[in-house]
Design a protein around this motif. Structure first.
Motif, PDB file in Angstrom:
ATOM      1  N   SER A   1      16.822   5.564   9.706  1.00  0.00           N
ATOM      2  CA  SER A   1      16.526   5.065   8.338  1.00  0.00           C
ATOM      3  C   SER A   1      16.178   6.517   7.528  1.00  0.00           C
ATOM      4  O   SER A   1      15.605   7.413   8.305  1.00  0.00           O
ATOM      5  N   LEU A   2      16.337   6.482   6.195  1.00  0.00           N
ATOM      6  CA  LEU A   2      15.930   7.530   5.482  1.00  0.00           C
ATOM      7  C   LEU A   2      14.442   7.401   4.788  1.00  0.00           C
ATOM      8  O   LEU A   2      13.923   8.231   4.193  1.00  0.00           O
ATOM      9  N   ALA A   3      13.917   6.441   5.257  1.00  0.00           N
ATOM     10  CA  ALA A   3      12.392   5.954   4.756  1.00  0.00           C
ATOM     11  C   ALA A   3      11.408   7.096   5.302  1.00  0.00           C
ATOM     12  O   ALA A   3      11.338   7.427   6.569  1.00  0.00           O
ATOM     13  N   MET A   4      10.849   7.705   4.627  1.00  0.00           N
ATOM     14  CA  MET A   4       9.778   8.554   5.000  1.00  0.00           C
ATOM     15  C   MET A   4       8.413   8.218   4.910  1.00  0.00           C
ATOM     16  O   MET A   4       7.869   7.506   4.286  1.00  0.00           O
ATOM     17  N   PRO A   5       7.565   8.715   5.791  1.00  0.00           N
ATOM     18  CA  PRO A   5       6.177   8.518   6.090  1.00  0.00           C
ATOM     19  C   PRO A   5       5.103   8.882   5.007  1.00  0.00           C
ATOM     20  O   PRO A   5       5.508  10.084   4.263  1.00  0.00           O
ATOM     21  N   VAL A   6       4.272   8.412   4.684  1.00  0.00           N
ATOM     22  CA  VAL A   6       3.072   8.852   3.893  1.00  0.00           C
ATOM     23  C   VAL A   6       1.781   8.626   4.309  1.00  0.00           C
ATOM     24  O   VAL A   6       1.658   7.734   5.285  1.00  0.00           O
ATOM     25  N   THR A   7       0.660   9.524   4.093  1.00  0.00           N
ATOM     26  CA  THR A   7      -0.829   9.098   4.459  1.00  0.00           C
ATOM     27  C   THR A   7      -1.557   8.903   3.480  1.00  0.00           C
ATOM     28  O   THR A   7      -1.236   9.065   2.263  1.00  0.00           O
TER      29      THR A   7
ATOM     30  N   PRO B   1       9.780   5.373  -7.125  1.00  0.00           N
ATOM     31  CA  PRO B   1      10.616   4.045  -6.906  1.00  0.00           C
ATOM     32  C   PRO B   1      11.699   4.124  -5.865  1.00  0.00           C
ATOM     33  O   PRO B   1      11.921   3.225  -5.105  1.00  0.00           O
ATOM     34  N   ALA B   2      12.265   5.409  -5.695  1.00  0.00           N
ATOM     35  CA  ALA B   2      13.595   5.681  -4.845  1.00  0.00           C
ATOM     36  C   ALA B   2      12.974   5.292  -3.290  1.00  0.00           C
ATOM     37  O   ALA B   2      13.254   4.567  -2.621  1.00  0.00           O
ATOM     38  N   ARG B   3      11.921   5.995  -3.053  1.00  0.00           N
ATOM     39  CA  ARG B   3      11.246   5.782  -1.778  1.00  0.00           C
ATOM     40  C   ARG B   3      10.813   4.468  -1.500  1.00  0.00           C
ATOM     41  O   ARG B   3      10.843   4.154  -0.313  1.00  0.00           O
ATOM     42  N   ALA B   4      10.229   3.770  -2.435  1.00  0.00           N
ATOM     43  CA  ALA B   4       9.534   2.392  -2.279  1.00  0.00           C
ATOM     44  C   ALA B   4      11.071   1.754  -1.902  1.00  0.00           C
ATOM     45  O   ALA B   4      10.663   0.556  -1.022  1.00  0.00           O
ATOM     46  N   ARG B   5      11.872   1.718  -2.681  1.00  0.00           N
ATOM     47  CA  ARG B   5      13.116   0.845  -2.406  1.00  0.00           C
ATOM     48  C   ARG B   5      13.847   1.065  -0.977  1.00  0.00           C
ATOM     49  O   ARG B   5      14.045   0.392  -0.161  1.00  0.00           O
TER      50      ARG B   5
ATOM     51  N   LYS C   1      13.775  -1.677   1.989  1.00  0.00           N
ATOM     52  CA  LYS C   1      15.117  -2.139   2.632  1.00  0.00           C
ATOM     53  C   LYS C   1      14.851  -2.058   4.006  1.00  0.00           C
ATOM     54  O   LYS C   1      15.430  -2.912   4.927  1.00  0.00           O
ATOM     55  N   LEU C   2      14.130  -0.801   4.541  1.00  0.00           N
ATOM     56  CA  LEU C   2      14.137  -0.815   5.777  1.00  0.00           C
ATOM     57  C   LEU C   2      13.157  -2.197   6.705  1.00  0.00           C
ATOM     58  O   LEU C   2      13.462  -2.730   7.504  1.00  0.00           O
ATOM     59  N   LEU C   3      12.153  -2.459   5.903  1.00  0.00           N
ATOM     60  CA  LEU C   3      11.257  -3.668   6.287  1.00  0.00           C
ATOM     61  C   LEU C   3      12.252  -4.746   6.235  1.00  0.00           C
ATOM     62  O   LEU C   3      12.191  -5.651   7.264  1.00  0.00           O
ATOM     63  N   HIS C   4      12.888  -5.180   5.148  1.00  0.00           N
ATOM     64  CA  HIS C   4      13.731  -6.534   5.193  1.00  0.00           C
ATOM     65  C   HIS C   4      14.845  -6.383   6.231  1.00  0.00           C
ATOM     66  O   HIS C   4      14.946  -7.362   6.807  1.00  0.00           O
TER      67      HIS C   4
ATOM     68  N   ALA D   1       0.889  -1.175   0.040  1.00  0.00           N
ATOM     69  CA  ALA D   1      -0.016   0.083  -0.049  1.00  0.00           C
ATOM     70  C   ALA D   1       0.836   1.345   0.037  1.00  0.00           C
ATOM     71  O   ALA D   1       0.375   2.336  -0.600  1.00  0.00           O
ATOM     72  N   TYR D   2       2.066   1.156   0.569  1.00  0.00           N
ATOM     73  CA  TYR D   2       2.914   2.281   0.820  1.00  0.00           C
ATOM     74  C   TYR D   2       3.644   2.489  -0.540  1.00  0.00           C
ATOM     75  O   TYR D   2       3.803   3.554  -1.324  1.00  0.00           O
ATOM     76  N   THR D   3       4.223   1.292  -1.077  1.00  0.00           N
ATOM     77  CA  THR D   3       5.134   1.246  -2.442  1.00  0.00           C
ATOM     78  C   THR D   3       4.127   1.885  -3.548  1.00  0.00           C
ATOM     79  O   THR D   3       4.823   2.306  -4.717  1.00  0.00           O
ATOM     80  N   LYS D   4       3.031   1.558  -3.568  1.00  0.00           N
ATOM     81  CA  LYS D   4       2.152   1.905  -4.801  1.00  0.00           C
ATOM     82  C   LYS D   4       1.734   3.484  -4.793  1.00  0.00           C
ATOM     83  O   LYS D   4       1.516   3.989  -5.850  1.00  0.00           O
ATOM     84  N   LYS D   5       2.297   4.058  -3.556  1.00  0.00           N
ATOM     85  CA  LYS D   5       1.796   5.615  -3.359  1.00  0.00           C
ATOM     86  C   LYS D   5       2.909   6.287  -3.563  1.00  0.00           C
ATOM     87  O   LYS D   5       3.076   7.574  -3.912  1.00  0.00           O
ATOM     88  N   VAL D   6       4.194   5.924  -3.634  1.00  0.00           N
ATOM     89  CA  VAL D   6       5.282   6.605  -3.558  1.00  0.00           C
ATOM     90  C   VAL D   6       6.236   6.139  -4.886  1.00  0.00           C
ATOM     91  O   VAL D   6       5.902   5.435  -5.722  1.00  0.00           O
TER      92      VAL D   6
END
Length: 300
Positions: free
Chosen positions: A260-266, A141-145, A149-152, A134-139
């Motif tokens: 981490s550099l991962a940024m939130p999204v709503t 490619p770079a933010r999705a990667r 990475k953070l989850l894995h 749900a997150y990767t579909k909204k952001v």
């Protein structure tokens, strides 16, 4: 200094005693209390256990803050060893916890068993990876990667520290200590019990997802609590295994997220049912579970 052992007779600060004679309330019952049940789930976390679970996580948060105050971001790789150092050794006396597990087993329902089986099969990785979509579909490619990475990285670290903790404690599974204990899921093998691997995975992954999609925090953390309780409910872990896993995961995940550099999204779509990943239209029953592979025993 390590915190006091997580045993039913020695509750953490702010927690209540986990009475060994107390079985879980039936799903949806008034006895569960408003904070114990998460609407839409078939498996209810007893309120007293929920409080102890949250207290354990709070201890993990404190440990993460202490680590951050003493280390630089470049020393991030030390957090697993730090968290293990802060984790108490497994209790030596299993009698009270075994009595509690028998009470839990006597109060099981078909719906609760189905949920426990679901989390046994999906609680280590697949549930959380599907939720991340749900997150990767909204952001982009770079933010999705970065998010993947953070989850894995979190799940991989959780598995590593869990196995290290198990090897250090060598605590036997409750059904090994007491062969009369009835299980609600397949036997996960005789690998050590403490801490719970499903709990470290659930709490670590849910915290990552809550960071990435903060408006769904309650949903994700509710899933982590249910997945963790499911291990006690199923009879494959002592309560203190799960509490230790929650503390361990919170310490590590907090630091991994903060560095981490991962940024939130709503605005991502919530799951159809709380505790069930998007796209699964109903709570899993035995027929739905039959086609899913069993999680590797070594990771449980």
């Amino acid at each position: 200094m390590p915190v006091a052992p997580l045993t039913p007779g020695a509750p953490l600060p702010g927690a209540v005693t986990l009475a060994p004679a107390m079985g879980p309330p039936a799903p949806g019952s008034a006895a569960a209390g408003p904070s114990a049940a998460i609407e839409g789930q078939a498996l209810v976390v007893p309120e007293e256990f929920l409080r102890r679970l949250e207290a354990a996580a709070a201890e993990g948060t404190k440990d993460a803050a202490e680590f951050a105050s003493e280390h630089t971001p470049s020393e991030r790789g030390l957090i697993p060893d730090w968290a293990l150092l802060k984790m108490a050794f497994a209790p030596k006396d299993d009698k009270e916890e075994l009595a509690y597990l028998h009470e839990v087993a006597d109060g099981r329902t078909d719906a609760g068993v189905a949920r426990a089986q679901y989390w046994a099969k999906h609680g280590l990785t697949s549930e959380w990876e599907e939720l991340l979509e749900a997150y990767t579909k909204k952001v982009g490619p770079a933010r999705a990667r970065t998010a993947r990475k953070l989850l894995h990285d979190t799940l991989m670290t959780m598995n590593t520290i869990t196995q290290t903790g198990k090897s250090a404690n060598l605590r036997q599974r409750p059904f090994v200590v007491d062969p009369t204990l009835k299980l609600a899921v397949d036997r996960p093998g005789n690998n050590p019990s403490y801490p719970s691997g499903h709990t470290t995975a659930a709490f670590g992954a849910a915290m990552v997802l809550a960071h990435l999609m903060p408006d769904r925090r309650d949903e994700f953390m509710g899933m982590a609590r249910e997945a963790s309780w499911a291990r006690v409910y199923a009879g494959v872990h002592f309560p203190s295994d799960v509490l230790a896993g929650a503390k361990l995961a919170t310490t590590v995940a907090t630091h991994l997220i903060n560095t981490s550099l991962a940024m939130p999204v709503t605005g991502t779509a919530a799951s159809v049912n709380p505790g069930v990943a998007g796209g699964r239209k109903r709570l899993p029953g035995a027929a739905q579970l039959a086609g899913h592979p069993v999680a590797p025993a070594a990771a449980r």
